[in-house]
Each structure stands twice: as structure tokens, then as C-alpha cells.
Design an enzyme around this catalytic site. Structure first.
Site, mmCIF file in Angstrom:
data_model
loop_
_atom_site.group_PDB
_atom_site.id
_atom_site.type_symbol
_atom_site.label_atom_id
_atom_site.label_comp_id
_atom_site.label_asym_id
_atom_site.label_seq_id
_atom_site.Cartn_x
_atom_site.Cartn_y
_atom_site.Cartn_z
ATOM 1 N N GLU A 224 50.467 46.839 39.343
ATOM 2 C CA GLU A 224 50.450 48.123 38.628
ATOM 3 C C GLU A 224 51.360 48.127 37.395
ATOM 4 O O GLU A 224 52.100 49.078 37.169
ATOM 5 C CB GLU A 224 50.832 49.250 39.593
ATOM 6 N N GLU A 298 42.905 48.085 45.878
ATOM 7 C CA GLU A 298 43.380 49.096 46.825
ATOM 8 C C GLU A 298 42.400 50.254 46.846
ATOM 9 O O GLU A 298 42.280 50.997 45.860
ATOM 10 C CB GLU A 298 44.775 49.610 46.438
#
EC number: 3.2.1.-
Length: 650
Positions: A224, A298
Site C-alpha cells: 500500500e 486483499e
């Protein structure tokens, strides 16, 4: 701590029975999502593919050399290949460090029996290097053992190694000692940060290299970074650092769908994280790569909880529908979390959106398996879905071990914090307050977790001012006079007739694990302490790390019978009688206020009466037959008994 010996790169994978992968029986792939075609989910209904892995064994892959790759032929959509076979990733996340090692096999078997073919896990830097230069890959942190067990069970592995992992962990998995130097800039090519990363990689990556020829099929470069995006040269540096050390498997990044542009690195597969599929899900992804297969790194099947907030749940039918869509359109995916586990000890992180909010002890996440490894409606629905697209029967589902309800524990002895100070390590004496990370302890690495007590004799009252992170109880001798926190930095001290001890007990409730705020997460008292704008000097500073060695010393203390009621921080001791065959249970502390529970010296985590979590998971494997020592560190006021239950309240 001396590291265990590395695995031989010549390890025979013939012994790893059960490794499998998913070749497609279906001949073609469904239409690729196309931005310019304004493809709407649900408009097309390609036939469901069927998968068969029964004829593929580790023996056939003993000379695996190509690994996970991507292929785009111009006909049909791009797809993953594994050793030349078309492949679709059915992944589920399990964090080995959040699950007692004795339960790893059970959780992995349940992943396989549900129909998944891959396990993904983060690798937390802060746990593996708790002190600068001191590495720990033993016991519950034995990464290699976890990966090899997954291979033995028949699961591929995608590793997501820290630096930063987020994962609702303290400082996003970064070691707190990185905060000692204010000039060190986290997650950048800052010289000091890179030097720490290089040393960590030098210990971590040699452990991963032998696993590449077997179960590890992909490695995440960074997590991220698109939402952080402080340094354009940082991601290319990490990419090269992994290649330089011998990582040859597929490399990938993982970002939220809106941040994939800024997080992408050339030569690395871009994957996305998301809560649900919608029409524009892949718009940003297509701007950076159009010739690669889609991977959802995810898919959030639940969410984490924060103290004082509600418990989050997600409908099982919504999860089933989303995964069905992934399969229908042949999108590789990873369920986050398949099994969340527990933030044992002090590992929880925090969020900061206008205010600091700590993550609760449970990392149940409303996942496919519960915190204690029980089946859920999501598990049953996904298993049924996966069976419907499998050409062979799924493995048998493991049986659930029973839970136990033990007799209530009523603490019989207590020890006020002030009586326990002599059993702590030697205090630090300093002219000015020192924040937690910069305390000269732990071989110069400071204090990562727990509480810090600042003590100073004063002879007059007035307006006390101090910056305490995250929350501080202020005492005159042993009497609490108020609270300091991020919103309350001032406190009135009444006029004194005699000199008294000013005591400020500060707790780290979890460092923020997301956003640029991580740079400013020093805990304890930061800056000076003043009364009426006059700085105080000459502090005695006690470190309350609550390590097992401290509780061993505490057993020799002179404990007192528990009174009817006691205000202030204290330790309470009782005995849990588990019988001859201990089993999992949940501790209920409804008439206690705020503190931590230690079972035979192990820190189960934080309890807090503001909820939402009302019970703490106690693994049966951490209990001894018959008698078990239970110690509560209660910060506010004594309760009565500690009950156990066979069902959690989250």
C-alpha cells in the site's frame, strides 16, 4: 538471540506431499474487464470453469523452475501460469504470528478443506527484529516452519514481507526503534532507513531463498505505498534490493484501487485491495497494466474493530457473491482474512482520523474462520462454492475441538503498582523526560510497548502541562488526580503543604499503522513537563514492558490479600483450574475496567469496559493441566471475579 540454521537450498520437495495447483479444464477465459467497453458486472455470464488438481503432485514439480508467471497471447485475456499450466489463485490470509504455533496445522488444513490453493501471510519486521540487530525467527515467529507446513498440506504461499505491512499492527509492522532519530524518514530512501532495511533483508531474504523452489510462488515488494507515496525512488529501490538478494519468483505490489497508479513500479505486477466489486474497480489498474492478469490481493471479507466503536460484520451472502464473481470472470483473489487470529500482547496498532483509536485485542475480523478457528456461515458458503467448480472432492473438514467453561477465578492477592516498582529493571534517571523509544534500555533500542512511569518530587502545585501519548494517569503519591491525553494536556495540581511525588503513568495504546502519521508516533512523554510554565527537572523513569521475566521476579514479592475495593493501578493474582486436559476458552472481565491479562506470564492482551470486545481468547495450548497463574494488571479499580465462557462476545 542466535538465529536458527537456514534451510538447505538443496531441500528435496519430494517430501512436501500435497502441493497442488489449479490447471483449468475449461479451454478459454472469460472476457476481460475493459474500461473503454464500459463492461458492467453481471451483463455477461460465462460458463463456470472446472478445476482439477488431482493428477498434479510435488513429484511432477520436483524440478520446478519457472514458477508463477503471466501470459498474454493476444487471444483471450491474460492469465497466470504455474510451471506452464494456466493457474488461478484462490488465496486466503493467515498470519502465523497471530496464531499459536500449535494451531498452525489446524488452520491450514481448514484453508485447504475449504477449497483454497494458496495461503498468504505478512512478515512483521517489528516482531522479527525487536531490538536493533537482534533477530528472532523462533517459536511462534518461525516463518520457515509455517511455509513448509503449508507446503506439506498442499498449499502454495505468497509472502508479503515487511518493511511496512499495515495489518492493524503497531506502527504498521515497522520497529519502534526507527523512531529514535527524528531525521530518519520512514518508507523513503532516507539513508538511515535504508541502512536498517538492508540489514533486515540480509537476515530475512536468505530464509526465503530456499523456499522459492517449492511453495513460495510470489513475493510482495511493498504494501500500500500508493497511499503513502513520499518518495518516487523508494519502490524501485526495494525492487532492486530483492532482486539483488536472489528473489526470482513473481514480484507484486498491493494498493487500494484508487492508489494503484502512485504505488506501481515498473517490472512488478500491480494488484489491488478492495471491499467490493463495482463498475470502475479496475479503471486505475488498467492505466498501469493492460497485459497482465487481474489479482485482488486483499478482498476484505470483514473489518477490524477499534475500542469504543461498534463490532464490524459483513454478510456471508455478499462475500459468497463476490467470490463467485471472481471465479466467473477468472480473477485471481486473496481473501483477507481467512483467519484473523489475535493481537496478543501489545501488537495492536491504531488509527488516526482526527483522534487516536486503538485496535482491539481480537483480530477476528469477521473472517471465514473465527478467532478461535471455528467454522462460520462464510466458510460453509465458500466451501460449497469451491466444490461446485472443482472436478474432484475437497478434503475432509477437520473436526472442531470442544471449548471449555472453567470455574470462575477470584483473585485472592494483589500488589499495588507502587509496591512492584522494585521488581522492575533499574529505572532511568534523567534531567528531562525521555520518550519511550529513546529510553536507554534494550541494548539501545528503547522501549517498544507497554507503559512508562515518570516520577518527580514536587513541593508546590499549579497548572501541570505535559504532552503524553497515548494516555496518562497523573498521581500525587498514590492518589490519582487526573488524566492527560492528546486532547487534554493540562491539569490543575492543588497547593501542597508538603513535598509529594508527582507520578505520571503513560500507556502506549498502539501506534498508528496507516498514513503519514506513522512518522510521529513516539510514545510516553514527548517534550518537557512544567508547572506554571516552569520546567521540571530530575525524573526517575520506570519501564513497564510487562515481559515474562518481570512476572517471574514478581512471584517473590510480598502480595497482600485483596481488599473489598481498591482504586489505582495494581496487579491481581488468582488461579485458573483447567483440569487434566485444558481446552480453549474465552475470559470475561465484565466487572473490571481496563487492563491486561497474563496467563502463566503470557500476555493475552488488553481488556476495556467501553467495548466492543468483552471477552479475551485464551488458547488451551497455553494452559497447564490443573493450576494456572492468572495475573491482571488493572489500571483503574478492582473488580470481583474472572469468568470463562465457551462463546466470545466481540
Amino acid at each position: 538471540m542466535k538465529s536458527p540454521p537456514l534451510l538447505s537450498p538443496c531441500l528435496s520437495w519430494k517430501r512436501m506431499a500435497g502441493i497442488f495447483f489449479l490447471p483449468f479444464i475449461s479451454s478459454g477465459f472469460a472476457p476481460r474487464f475493459k474500461q473503454e467497453e464500459n463492461f458492467m458486472l453481471g451483463r455477461a455470464h460465462p460458463s463456470q470453469p472446472r478445476f482439477n488438481w488431482s493428477h498434479l503432485t510435488p513429484l511432477e514439480l520436483k524440478n520446478r523452475s519457472v514458477g508463477l508467471g503471466t501470459e498474454s497471447t493476444g487471444r483471450g485475456k491474460p492469465h497466470f501460469t504455474l510451471e506452464g499450466h494456466k493457474f488461478l489463485i484462490f488465496g486466503g490470509s493467515i498470519h502465523y504470528f497471530r496464531v499459536p504455533r500449535e494451531y498452525w496445522r489446524d488452520r491450514l488444513l481448514k484453508l485447504k478443506a475449504c477449497g483454497f490453493n494458496t495461503v498468504t501471510t505478512y512478515v512483521p519486521w517489528n516482531l522479527h527484529e525487536p531490538e536493533r540487530g537482534k533477530f528472532d525467527f523462533s517459536g511462534n515467529l518461525d516463518l520457515e516452519a509455517f511455509v513448509l507446513m503449508a507446503a506439506e498440506i498442499g498449499l502454495w504461499v505468497i509472502l508479503r514481507p515487511g518493511r511496512y505491512i499495515c495489518s492493524e499492527m503497531d506502527l504498521g509492522g515497522l520497529p519502534s526503534w526507527l523512531l529514535q532519530d527524528p531525521r530518519l524518514l520512514l518508507r523513503t530512501t532516507n539513508k538511515s532507513f535504508i541502512e536498517a532495511v538492508e540489514k533486515y533483508f540480509d537476515h530475512l531474504i536468505p530464509r526465503v531463498i530456499p523456499l522459492q523452489a517449492g511453495p513460495v510462488i510470489a513475493v510482495q515488494v511493498e504494501n500500500e505505498y500508493g497511499s503513502f507515496n513520499k518518495d518516487k525512488t523508494y519502490m524501485p529501490y526495494l525492487h532492486k534490493a530483492l532482486l539483488r538478494r536472489g528473489i526470482v519468483e513473481l514480484l507484486l505490489t498491493s494498493d487500494g484501487e484508487k492508489h494503484v497508479l502512485s504505488g506501481h513500479t515498473k517490472g512488478v505486477l500491480a494488484a489491488i485491495n478492495l471491499q467490493k466489486l463495482h463498475q470502475d474497480t479496475f479503471n486505475q489498474l488498467h492505466k498501469v497494466q493492460r497485459d497482465k492478469p487481474l489479482l485482488i490481493m486483499e478482498y476484505w471479507v470483514g473489518w477490524f474493530d477499534r475500542w469504543g466503536d461498534k463490532h464490524h460484520v459483513k454478510d456471508a451472502k455478499e462475500v459468497e457473491h463476490a467470490v463467485s464473481e471472481f471465479i466467473k470472470y477468472e480473477i485471481s483473489f486473496n481473501v483477507y482474512m481467512f483467519h484473523g487470529g489475535t493481537n496478543f500482547g501489545f501488537m495492536n496498532g491504531a488509527t488516526y482520523f482526527g483522534k487516536h483509536s486503538g485496535i482491539v485485542t481480537s483480530y477476528d475480523y469477521d473472517a471465514v474462520l473465527t478467532e478461535a478457528g471455528d467454522y462460520t456461515e462464510k466458510y460453509l458458503k465458500l466451501q460449497k462454492l469451491f466444490q461446485s467448480v472443482s472436478a474432484t472432492p475437497l478434503p475432509r473438514v477437520p473436526k472442531l475441538p470442544p471449548k471449555a467453561v472453567y470455574p470462575p477465578v477470584r483473585p485472592s492477592l494483589y500488589l499495588p503498582l507502587w509496591d512492584a516498582l522494585s521488581y522492575l529493571n533499574e529505572p532511568v534517571r534523567s534531567r528531562q523526560p525521555v520518550n519511550m523509544e529513546n529510553l536507554p534500555i534494550n541494548n539501545g533500542s528503547g522501549q517498544s510497548y507497554g507503559l512508562v512511569l515518570y516520577e518527580k518530587s514536587i513541593c508546590s502545585g499549579g497548572r501541570l502541562r505535559a504532552h503524553a501519548h497515548d494516555v496518562a494517569q497523573v498521581f500525587l503519591d498514590e492518589t490519582m488526580i487526573g488524566i492527560l491525553n492528546e486532547n487534554n494536556k493540562d491539569l490543575h495540581i492543588p497547593e501542597l503543604r508538603d513535598c509529594r511525588y508527582l507520578r505520571i503513568l503513560v500507556e502506549n495504546q498502539g501506534r498508528v499503522n496507516f498514513s503519514w502519521q506513522i512518522q510521529n508516533e513516539q510514545k510516553g512523554i514527548t517534550g518537557s513537563v512544567s508547572i506554571n510554565n516552569s520546567s521540571l527537572e530530575g525524573f526517575t523513569i520506570y519501564s513497564l514492558e510487562m515481559k515474562m521475566s518481570f512476572f517471574e521476579r514478581l512471584r517473590s514479592a510480598t502480595w497482600k490479600p485483596v481488599p473489598d475495593s481498591h482504586q489505582g493501578p495494581a496487579f491481581y493474582c488468582g488461579t485458573l483450574k483447567a483440569g487434566p486436559s485444558p481446552k480453549d476458552t474465552f475470559l470475561s472481565l465484565l466487572n473490571w475496567n481496563y487492563g491486561f491479562v497474563f496467563i502463566n506470564g503470557r500476555n493475552l492482551g488488553r481488556y476495556w469496559n467501553i467495548g466492543p470486545q468483552k471477552t479475551l481468547y485464551l488458547p488451551g495450548v497455553w494452559l497447564h493441566p490443573e493450576d494456572n497463574e492468572v495475573i491482571l494488571f488493572e489500571k483503574m479499580m478492582s473488580g470481583s471475579d474472572i469468568k470463562s465462557t465457551d462463546k466470545p462476545t466481540l
